[in-house]
Design a protein around this motif. Sequence first.
Motif, PDB file in Angstrom:
ATOM      1  N   ARG A   4      -5.299  -7.539  -6.587  1.00 45.91           N
ATOM      2  CA  ARG A   4      -6.677  -7.111  -6.278  1.00 45.91           C
ATOM      3  C   ARG A   4      -6.741  -5.604  -6.054  1.00 45.91           C
ATOM      4  O   ARG A   4      -7.666  -4.944  -6.521  1.00 45.91           O
ATOM      5  CB  ARG A   4      -7.198  -7.900  -5.088  1.00 45.91           C
ATOM      6  N   ILE A  29      -6.023 -14.617   9.680  1.00 48.17           N
ATOM      7  CA  ILE A  29      -6.324 -15.384   8.465  1.00 48.17           C
ATOM      8  C   ILE A  29      -5.058 -15.931   7.799  1.00 48.17           C
ATOM      9  O   ILE A  29      -5.084 -17.011   7.209  1.00 48.17           O
ATOM     10  CB  ILE A  29      -7.182 -14.554   7.482  1.00 48.17           C
ATOM     11  N   ARG A  77       0.830  -1.216   0.000  1.00 45.97           N
ATOM     12  CA  ARG A  77       0.000   0.000   0.000  1.00 45.97           C
ATOM     13  C   ARG A  77       0.859   1.258   0.000  1.00 45.97           C
ATOM     14  O   ARG A  77       0.505   2.261  -0.626  1.00 45.97           O
ATOM     15  CB  ARG A  77      -0.928  -0.019   1.215  1.00 45.97           C
ATOM     16  N   SER A 100     -12.811  -9.551   3.418  1.00 51.48           N
ATOM     17  CA  SER A 100     -11.565  -9.472   2.648  1.00 51.48           C
ATOM     18  C   SER A 100     -11.070  -8.037   2.599  1.00 51.48           C
ATOM     19  O   SER A 100     -11.736  -7.169   2.026  1.00 51.48           O
ATOM     20  CB  SER A 100     -11.776  -9.992   1.221  1.00 51.48           C
ATOM     21  N   ALA A 101      -9.895  -7.826   3.182  1.00 49.08           N
ATOM     22  CA  ALA A 101      -9.301  -6.488   3.150  1.00 49.08           C
ATOM     23  C   ALA A 101      -8.884  -6.123   1.730  1.00 49.08           C
ATOM     24  O   ALA A 101      -8.884  -4.951   1.364  1.00 49.08           O
ATOM     25  CB  ALA A 101      -8.098  -6.435   4.071  1.00 49.08           C
ATOM     26  N   ARG A 159       3.798 -19.899   3.134  1.00 46.95           N
ATOM     27  CA  ARG A 159       3.462 -20.121   4.545  1.00 46.95           C
ATOM     28  C   ARG A 159       3.383 -21.609   4.893  1.00 46.95           C
ATOM     29  O   ARG A 159       3.646 -22.002   6.024  1.00 46.95           O
ATOM     30  CB  ARG A 159       2.169 -19.406   4.898  1.00 46.95           C
ATOM     31  N   GLU A 175     -12.165 -19.583   3.890  1.00 41.60           N
ATOM     32  CA  GLU A 175     -11.295 -18.740   3.050  1.00 41.60           C
ATOM     33  C   GLU A 175      -9.900 -19.349   2.873  1.00 41.60           C
ATOM     34  O   GLU A 175      -9.195 -19.048   1.909  1.00 41.60           O
ATOM     35  CB  GLU A 175     -11.142 -17.355   3.672  1.00 41.60           C
TER      36      GLU A 175
HETATM   37  C1  S3P Z   1      -4.327  -8.885   2.753  1.00 42.21           C
HETATM   38  C2  S3P Z   1      -5.574  -9.350   3.057  1.00 42.21           C
HETATM   39  C3  S3P Z   1      -5.862 -10.772   3.318  1.00 42.21           C
HETATM   40  C4  S3P Z   1      -4.586 -11.567   3.608  1.00 42.21           C
HETATM   41  C5  S3P Z   1      -3.499 -11.251   2.627  1.00 42.21           C
HETATM   42  C6  S3P Z   1      -3.147  -9.769   2.670  1.00 42.21           C
HETATM   43  C7  S3P Z   1      -4.139  -7.444   2.498  1.00 42.21           C
HETATM   44  O1  S3P Z   1      -6.461 -11.357   2.184  1.00 42.21           O
HETATM   45  O2  S3P Z   1      -4.873 -12.946   3.587  1.00 42.21           O
HETATM   46  O3  S3P Z   1      -2.346 -12.007   2.900  1.00 42.21           O
HETATM   47  O4  S3P Z   1      -2.994  -6.950   2.475  1.00 42.21           O
HETATM   48  O5  S3P Z   1      -5.157  -6.737   2.327  1.00 42.21           O
HETATM   49  P1  S3P Z   1      -8.051 -11.252   1.908  1.00 42.21           P
HETATM   50  O6  S3P Z   1      -8.353  -9.852   1.546  1.00 42.21           O
HETATM   51  O7  S3P Z   1      -8.281 -12.198   0.777  1.00 42.21           O
HETATM   52  O8  S3P Z   1      -8.741 -11.688   3.156  1.00 42.21           O
END
Ligand code: S3P
Length: 434
Positions: A101, A317, A29, A170-171, A390, A341
């Motif tokens: 994403r 998660i 980010r 999901s972040a 992991r 998930e």
């Molecule tokens: C992340 C969000 C999580 C996490 C990933 C990093 C992020 O995924 O598993 O390793 O940086 O926003 P999800 O958004 O699929 O839950």
Amino acid sequence: MTVPHWIATAGQPLRGTLEIPGDKSVSHRSVMFAALADGVSTIDGFLEGEDTRATAAIFSRMGVRIETPSPSRRIVHGVGVDGLKGADGPLDCGNAGTGMRLLAGLLAAQPFDSVLVGDESLSKRPMRRVTTPLALMGARIDTGEDGTPPLRIHGGQALQGIEYTLPVASAQVKSALLLAGLYAKGETAIAEPHPTRDYTERMLSAFGVQIDFSPGHARLRGGQRLRATDIAVPADFSSAAFFLVAGSIVPGSQLRLRAVGLNPRRTGLLQALRLMGADITEENHATHGGEPVADLVVRHARLHGIAVPEELVPDMIDEFPALFVAAACAEGPTRVTGAAELRVKESDRLAAMATGLRTLGLRVDETADGATVQPGALGGGTIQSHGDHRIAMAFAVAAQRASGEVRIEDVANVAPSFPGFDRLAQGCGFGLRA
Ligand code: S3P
């Protein structure tokens, strides 16, 4: 090309003070938002992994000047929200779901077309969770078959703000929608079934964006600009997690992990391990770039199995591979539920952990959304990591309590996310060789 593997065996009691590399979520980010800002931002503690470097390289290809004056430092010459330029070919996100994403949301709002590609593992991961709500905002993105990458993003669309409740916590999806929302007409308001990590919200706010957020909710208005700021990236809790478990399960161990990020949306494993009886103390609390950090001191302890509280799942998660290893070395079974998930991470982590622990001699009963681990004596064997960093690191930890040699196949994806894991592990007493 030969795929690298590790041979892991029980080593010494684990001792030492470890510097864990920078947080991956924050590093991705930081470079993205600094690129979009007006002015020059400095990033300290940037994770020097291939995933986060891939994100930086993508912004370089879109016309952003990024300097690396020394390792883990970046100076980003922001081009403003309207200053990115289309690249002349596909943009490679490597292994990083976060990169792909978040970029899907950002690039859907640009005036130019883009194509996002990834490695073999990323090319199998579900992208409709992000393209479907982006389409509701007016974005046009084609996925491959089954909703997987590559993503072909048609630029030049006028986006509309959206009110959207995420079907799964999901972040990454939340962040993609917020980034598209920065360019959309009106407001974008996201609700989550369970609160997820809020780095996008915190960091956009540090870059001067007006954004309202509280656990489970985020809302911003389109048309805002970002103002350059300096970012200090904390040490990655998800990387520290492997040493928290290793220090807990290897008799005679005591490790200090320096200045680890303790954002409450990341530290579910700390709570779960403490419920299991782990001896982990926090010292030298401080704030690092707006994020809480502390030294974590872990000492060996007798762990007992638990039913992992479902409300902790989103906050840990990424830590289930490590948790499964703690469970394997505890007294009494550990039950995980509400964690479906895990089947769509870098690998199907429920299947990969269950199969690997069975190989080492344990009984693991898998369900659609979890598993029950029956602890026991660990033997040796060959473990498939499925190219998942992991899973590979989790079994390197498990091997420290195994009576035999554990061969871990395909560890090539460890360095992109945790560069230097093997050296740090060897340095504190792990039995581990390439
Ligand atoms: C992340 C969000 C999580 C996490 C990933 C990093 C992020 O995924 O598993 O390793 O940086 O926003 P999800 O958004 O699929 O839950």
